[in-house]
Design a protein around this motif. Structure first.
Motif, PDB file in Angstrom:
ATOM      1  N   PHE A 150      39.765  16.010  -9.284  1.00 46.02           N
ATOM      2  CA  PHE A 150      39.797  16.623 -10.612  1.00 46.02           C
ATOM      3  C   PHE A 150      39.375  15.534 -11.591  1.00 46.02           C
ATOM      4  N   THR A 151      38.308  15.806 -12.306  1.00 43.05           N
ATOM      5  CA  THR A 151      37.722  14.717 -13.094  1.00 43.05           C
ATOM      6  C   THR A 151      38.072  14.748 -14.577  1.00 43.05           C
ATOM      7  N   LYS A 152      38.697  15.814 -15.018  1.00 43.58           N
ATOM      8  CA  LYS A 152      38.886  15.953 -16.460  1.00 43.58           C
ATOM      9  C   LYS A 152      40.357  16.090 -16.859  1.00 43.58           C
ATOM     10  N   GLY A 153      41.227  15.446 -16.114  1.00 44.01           N
ATOM     11  CA  GLY A 153      42.660  15.586 -16.423  1.00 44.01           C
ATOM     12  C   GLY A 153      43.119  17.018 -16.226  1.00 44.01           C
ATOM     13  N   ASN A 154      42.400  17.727 -15.359  1.00 44.18           N
ATOM     14  CA  ASN A 154      42.630  19.172 -15.221  1.00 44.18           C
ATOM     15  C   ASN A 154      43.300  19.587 -13.922  1.00 44.18           C
ATOM     16  N   MET A 155      43.951  18.646 -13.240  1.00 44.71           N
ATOM     17  CA  MET A 155      44.672  19.064 -12.029  1.00 44.71           C
ATOM     18  C   MET A 155      45.812  19.980 -12.471  1.00 44.71           C
ATOM     19  N   PRO A 156      45.903  21.168 -11.841  1.00 46.79           N
ATOM     20  CA  PRO A 156      46.941  22.109 -12.284  1.00 46.79           C
ATOM     21  C   PRO A 156      48.340  21.483 -12.201  1.00 46.79           C
ATOM     22  N   LYS A 157      49.141  21.779 -13.173  1.00 44.09           N
ATOM     23  CA  LYS A 157      50.531  21.294 -13.256  1.00 44.09           C
ATOM     24  C   LYS A 157      51.286  21.700 -11.991  1.00 44.09           C
ATOM     25  N   HIS A 158      52.136  20.821 -11.526  1.00 42.46           N
ATOM     26  CA  HIS A 158      52.922  21.084 -10.320  1.00 42.46           C
ATOM     27  C   HIS A 158      52.027  21.570  -9.184  1.00 42.46           C
ATOM     28  N   PHE A 159      50.940  20.872  -9.008  1.00 47.85           N
ATOM     29  CA  PHE A 159      49.958  21.278  -8.000  1.00 47.85           C
ATOM     30  C   PHE A 159      50.568  21.281  -6.601  1.00 47.85           C
ATOM     31  N   LEU A 160      51.417  20.290  -6.315  1.00 44.05           N
ATOM     32  CA  LEU A 160      52.049  20.231  -4.992  1.00 44.05           C
ATOM     33  C   LEU A 160      52.763  21.541  -4.679  1.00 44.05           C
ATOM     34  N   THR A 161      53.445  22.084  -5.665  1.00 47.57           N
ATOM     35  CA  THR A 161      54.180  23.334  -5.453  1.00 47.57           C
ATOM     36  C   THR A 161      53.219  24.494  -5.177  1.00 47.57           C
ATOM     37  N   SER A 162      52.135  24.535  -5.918  1.00 48.70           N
ATOM     38  CA  SER A 162      51.145  25.593  -5.682  1.00 48.70           C
ATOM     39  C   SER A 162      50.489  25.432  -4.309  1.00 48.70           C
ATOM     40  N   VAL A 163      50.284  24.205  -3.895  1.00 47.00           N
ATOM     41  CA  VAL A 163      49.707  23.942  -2.571  1.00 47.00           C
ATOM     42  C   VAL A 163      50.680  24.406  -1.491  1.00 47.00           C
ATOM     43  N   LYS A 164      51.948  24.042  -1.667  1.00 46.43           N
ATOM     44  CA  LYS A 164      52.981  24.462  -0.705  1.00 46.43           C
ATOM     45  C   LYS A 164      53.051  25.987  -0.623  1.00 46.43           C
ATOM     46  N   LYS A 165      53.036  26.617  -1.783  1.00 46.69           N
ATOM     47  CA  LYS A 165      53.115  28.080  -1.867  1.00 46.69           C
ATOM     48  C   LYS A 165      51.987  28.744  -1.080  1.00 46.69           C
ATOM     49  N   ARG A 166      50.864  28.056  -0.949  1.00 44.59           N
ATOM     50  CA  ARG A 166      49.720  28.587  -0.197  1.00 44.59           C
ATOM     51  C   ARG A 166      49.709  28.098   1.259  1.00 44.59           C
ATOM     52  N   GLY A 167      50.825  27.506   1.692  1.00 46.61           N
ATOM     53  CA  GLY A 167      50.901  27.062   3.081  1.00 46.61           C
ATOM     54  C   GLY A 167      49.950  25.936   3.398  1.00 46.61           C
ATOM     55  N   ALA A 168      49.586  25.158   2.380  1.00 44.87           N
ATOM     56  CA  ALA A 168      48.546  24.145   2.578  1.00 44.87           C
ATOM     57  C   ALA A 168      49.066  22.717   2.437  1.00 44.87           C
ATOM     58  N   LEU A 169      50.377  22.561   2.380  1.00 45.13           N
ATOM     59  CA  LEU A 169      50.943  21.216   2.243  1.00 45.13           C
ATOM     60  C   LEU A 169      51.268  20.664   3.619  1.00 45.13           C
ATOM     61  N   MET A 170      50.651  19.555   3.976  1.00 44.26           N
ATOM     62  CA  MET A 170      50.861  18.981   5.292  1.00 44.26           C
ATOM     63  C   MET A 170      52.100  18.071   5.280  1.00 44.26           C
ATOM     64  N   ALA A 171      53.003  18.261   6.246  1.00 45.40           N
ATOM     65  CA  ALA A 171      54.206  17.418   6.306  1.00 45.40           C
ATOM     66  C   ALA A 171      53.809  15.955   6.501  1.00 45.40           C
ATOM     67  N   LYS A 172      53.007  15.708   7.533  1.00 49.22           N
ATOM     68  CA  LYS A 172      52.539  14.332   7.762  1.00 49.22           C
ATOM     69  C   LYS A 172      51.261  14.102   6.965  1.00 49.22           C
ATOM     70  N   GLY A 173      51.431  14.010   5.668  1.00 46.49           N
ATOM     71  CA  GLY A 173      50.291  13.824   4.772  1.00 46.49           C
ATOM     72  C   GLY A 173      49.496  12.579   5.119  1.00 46.49           C
ATOM     73  N   ARG A 174      50.139  11.646   5.813  1.00 48.84           N
ATOM     74  CA  ARG A 174      49.469  10.422   6.258  1.00 48.84           C
ATOM     75  C   ARG A 174      48.202  10.702   7.044  1.00 48.84           C
ATOM     76  N   LEU A 175      48.219  11.819   7.799  1.00 48.52           N
ATOM     77  CA  LEU A 175      47.058  12.147   8.622  1.00 48.52           C
ATOM     78  C   LEU A 175      45.812  12.243   7.741  1.00 48.52           C
ATOM     79  N   LEU A 176      45.985  12.777   6.540  1.00 44.62           N
ATOM     80  CA  LEU A 176      44.861  12.882   5.616  1.00 44.62           C
ATOM     81  C   LEU A 176      44.624  11.567   4.895  1.00 44.62           C
ATOM     82  N   GLY A 177      45.715  10.930   4.497  1.00 45.62           N
ATOM     83  CA  GLY A 177      45.592   9.679   3.750  1.00 45.62           C
ATOM     84  C   GLY A 177      44.926   8.580   4.563  1.00 45.62           C
ATOM     85  N   VAL A 178      45.386   8.389   5.763  1.00 41.30           N
ATOM     86  CA  VAL A 178      44.831   7.327   6.612  1.00 41.30           C
ATOM     87  C   VAL A 178      43.347   7.575   6.866  1.00 41.30           C
ATOM     88  N   GLN A 179      42.990   8.809   7.132  1.00 38.51           N
ATOM     89  CA  GLN A 179      41.585   9.113   7.431  1.00 38.51           C
ATOM     90  C   GLN A 179      40.680   8.852   6.223  1.00 38.51           C
TER      91      GLN A 179
END
Lengths: 346, 346, 346, 346
Positions: free
Chosen positions: D217-246
């Motif tokens: 997000f390049t314009k300070g436009n990441m939706p508020k409480h994005f983590l919650t919206s991501v979780k709500k869509r079943g898209a939050l990874m428990a081992k987020g490291r898998l994405l971070g490390v890669q």
């Protein structure tokens, strides 16, 4: 048969119907842009003493709850409601259908206490992982509640204070608002409600209209392009005049309040009849819905003379039933109820 | 720092990682059509002794719950879950996002009793206007529950009988299934679960995988064109091999059960440590998650030596915290815990 | 002002209104369980000659489309519609709001050809990765179309054959059905429609009702617990009588068809007026909506005398506008139109 | 078999895999709060030269599109996309599942022209009843497109200007971004993209990761409480490291760009092979996907030697197929392709 089944058993109040007839042949633009909608909105704004309020007409209660809640909540938010709230139980999941969670809290006589809210919020925000839970973004109250009970002014003020503290909208479902406002036992006025709530609706379907609810946004908070969101939810009426003309009539010569007053008077007389025949009340309701406890053997017999609604089983031998009054309830109806009661006592 | 924060603090179990490395350069088709997915499915079917079962791999727990529940429920149905169930509380409204209501029922130690279900259904179907309410179409259980507790075989059989009577699916969330199956205090086998449930999932993320859950449909009830519904929910992984290879490893040489057994052994030793230091248990958990009550003053001090999870405030001076074991928990970790405890007692 | 703005500019047809007045004081049960709904359903079944058909009343067109499409489609399916179809363009995304895709196909004069459908399906099923794309589960037609055009019997039969071959439902949006049935240029009867379509609706709002559409399921395919799904979508009217009484009136003494015939007669006279004044038609419409091309300079002037609808810009100097007739259109209205035209020619 | 089936046929790039192995045993917090996610975000911000950009990791492309689009759009808005766009065709209705419409516009070689956009918007806002239609709230581009083509800097600037004028977000799907950036035939840099787009994602799955996409997000436009919206869509990874490390590995020592460059070099050599054997190109693609036209008789024979993807039927005798290169494509692979081609010519 004489019926106390609900407050929507009859058609339109004669004064409402008269206006529908009078305006029937006029050529009017659609979708709520006709002069009757405008006039009705103006009258409602005047009645609540809030010239800046935004008013929007929808068709029914469940629809109104779903539209209002889903357009005001942020994506990550849900709505707090009493476990007995209409949105929690009796709308077949209409709020969830919009993708939002109903966060149920304990209630007493259908009402939420400010303390209950506070506790819920303290636990929620005290939880370090609350970002994994739905944010509470709105409080839903019904007034009168599903049990006919009413919030006092002090209670609503306390709840509104909690909402302001936690930046939640306060939404009041006024499906039967007239009966709350005209109750003998209330200190809460329409102006109080408009002042304390962010949004509420003035119910028409249960107060003399064929259909229709008037949503009032009191804080400049009507969602942007609301018409489009309403359309998207299949809730935009082509002949918006049907709603406009009816609400214009309801807010002409205090009709809305006269209907409320009449139903309350009938309900008070009805309560007298129940008391006289030692019918116990399931709950003390100061409005047009009366919940009484009937022995099952009498329940059926009475049901052959006057109609009422099943509410819930109390125990093996008793049932809670609801008797409702409305604009069409007459003294003759009450007389029939009394006669039915007398049969029972013999 | 030594961590008991959760059972997903480490990467993949070495045997899982090894297989990912070994297969890394192979050219494989996408979207779950590779031979490792096939092999993993076959091994799971063999393990549960159900050659006809359908297996599907998804990425995470919340996703799995949302996909399974929303594809199995009819439009007019919701899912019954414990008030403390993961779908009720900790998924940010993921089920509601699919348009379905979670029908919360009372629980004890995280578990639903068959009697509670029965009562809910009796009231529901006894209500003459139940068509205005969400139909209960499925029962969601977690096993182990969010409190680490387990259903007995008799309990699950009773619940399954209620489900069959009322034509509801029985769905078991096995995010931590290995720890339930390998508990010293259970009589419920994987075959029992497969026999009694209509659908369940075998959790990978919390049992040695980087990510991944294996959904098992046991009654020929995998929704038609499930891949398309999975894709529609953004849950279809392009490199499906990532899930297939991991589950193939987990179901080779009983790895899944060995991981479960190891974590249970570590948890039992941990319980000994707590008992020895008179740390009260908040709940009796026979699985890998232990919930203990710490005085706030000690909580912080211990937290500087070993990591745990905040669970909930008990009172002004005490807090419930969770210590979890997993495949990566070692005797050295437990020793560090013991040392932290000893400091406390001095 | 004289208005040809739409076919929903006036209130209810007098015969409809009369029945609303006559039944207004009756005590009736809610939610569509009253005797007028029953009577109206029976009359509709008789009219279409299909005693087993299931009929359900909803409030408006967009709502009806959203409810019908979303309850009949499987999770993985979408609905095929003409690029100009009402569901594609003018419903603010109401179908997408239910989670289903509208699969747009090319059209001619608002109509889909069976060949177009066939080609779409051949490409779709010929694509090896079509499981990654929305399955076509239904075909949506409007009749009359948004351009006032009509399908012939042969065309509808061809489309129905494609639907049967590919196991898709055929759904016909009859918002203006009366005007199609009574057109001078049609060979398609109501019985044909009932026989060929799986579901269709008989529009009330645009044919003399205040609101209301009658959905007809012709193949025993009304979704199970439809009332609950309707409620969940906020589309269940408490005073269902409002819909029942109106449709009962519309299907008494052929009123629905008389309204259609009157509007068609008025439209034919209107076409004569346009022809006489050399106003070019944008499209040849045999129904109650006429689309003509006006020079911009005249458009405004005419607009000061009679109301019409903007349709689309044709080029810098010309605009397409719509003139619609309805039950309330009179010869006086047409005279006013003619006078407005004459001014233009001078 | 040698495979050019896609750019996700192999596992992780060795440098990515190495980091997964090295960090595997570390105890890390979940849900993206680990130091590798932080480090990866910092490196991405540095690479695009935008220290304030917000970065979020998701698992796959369809998921990313659905999450980003549905959280950035207002309720009444839809997203404009090319008729051939991934969100229009190949995501099984994932955008519609979130309740938002995809507004398809014509394309050429998979690209939208600024003029096309402008025309769409002029017609939309020129329509007096556009409030009944979905508001265009975002423009979706893919770069490279589904046909391997690229926007020029001038083209993207023009599109961005239209977006700014009409207050729409500009979103770029960079599932294969590396191959666009490293193309020999592009003047569009990562910094340009970051500057011109409001949000875009850097694809990992198709560029050497096991899974993972980095949304910027390049314009300070990441939706508020994005983590919650991501979780709500079943898209939050428990081992987020898998994405971070890669992603940390992909943005170390320019790996992301090296992968892109390698695949482009392989693609250029592949094009030479096709040219040499007079295989016609279906489209001129300057990136890693090459679409060629094969005679059906040869198609099958070649398919027995090297794997490719079916794209679409061209006519009765010819088919369009796709050959893709990726990090794992080798000169040996190309040699095998050449040999397969030579067989054909004999």
């Amino acid at each position: 048969m004489i019926s106390f089944e609900s407050d929507y058993i009859a058609g339109a109040h004669p004064e409402v119907l008269k206006r529908l007839i009078e305006t029937n042949l006029e050529s009017l633009p659609g979708y709520g842009s006709d002069p009757y909608c405008e006039s009705a909105k103006r009258k409602i704004r005047e009645t609540i003493g809030m010239p800046e309020a935004e008013v929007y007409f929808l068709t029914g209660g469940t629809q109104t709850n779903a539209v209002v809640i889903s357009t005001l909540l942020a994506d990550y938010e849900g709505v707090i409601a009493a476990k007995t709230g209409h949105v929690s139980v009796h709308e077949a999941g209409a709020i969830e259908y919009t993708g939002h969670e109903v966060l149920e809290v304990p209630q007493k006589d259908g009402k939420i206490a400010a303390e209950t809210l506070k506790e819920y919020l303290t636990v929620y925000y005290g939880d370090e992982s609350h970002e994994h839970m739905t944010f509470p973004g709105m409080v839903y109250l019904s007034h009168p509640t599903e049990y006919g009970t009413l919030y006092t002014k002090a209670e609503l003020e306390s709840i509104a204070a909690v909402c302001r503290e936690y930046k939640m909208s306060l939404y009041l479902d006024g499906a039967r608002l007239a009966y709350g406002l005209m109750s003998h036992d209330t200190d809460l006025t329409l102006s109080d409600i408009a002042r304390l709530c962010d949004v509420f609706y003035i119910g028409g379907t249960k107060v003399g209209a064929l259909c229709g609810e008037a949503v009032v946004f009191t804080k400049g908070n009507m969602p942007k392009h609301f018409l489009t969101s309403v359309k998207k939810r299949g809730a935009l009426m082509a002949k918006g005049r049907l709603l406009g003309v009816q609400f214009d009539a309801l807010f002409t010569d205090d009709l809305y309040f006269r209907i409320g007053r009449h139903a309350i008077e009938m309900a008070e007389k009805m309560k007298e009849i129940f008391r006289k025949h030692d019918i116990p009340f399931f709950i003390q309701s100061p409005t047009n819905q009366q919940f009484v406890i009937l022995e099952n053997k009498w329940m059926e017999e009475i049901g052959q003379k006057v109609a009422y609604s099943f509410w819930e089983k109390l125990d093996e031998e008793h049932t809670v039933v609801r008797f409702a009054t409305g604009w069409s309830t007459t003294d003759e109806d009450l007389k029939a109820l009394e006669e039915a009661m007398e049969t029972m006592n013999n």
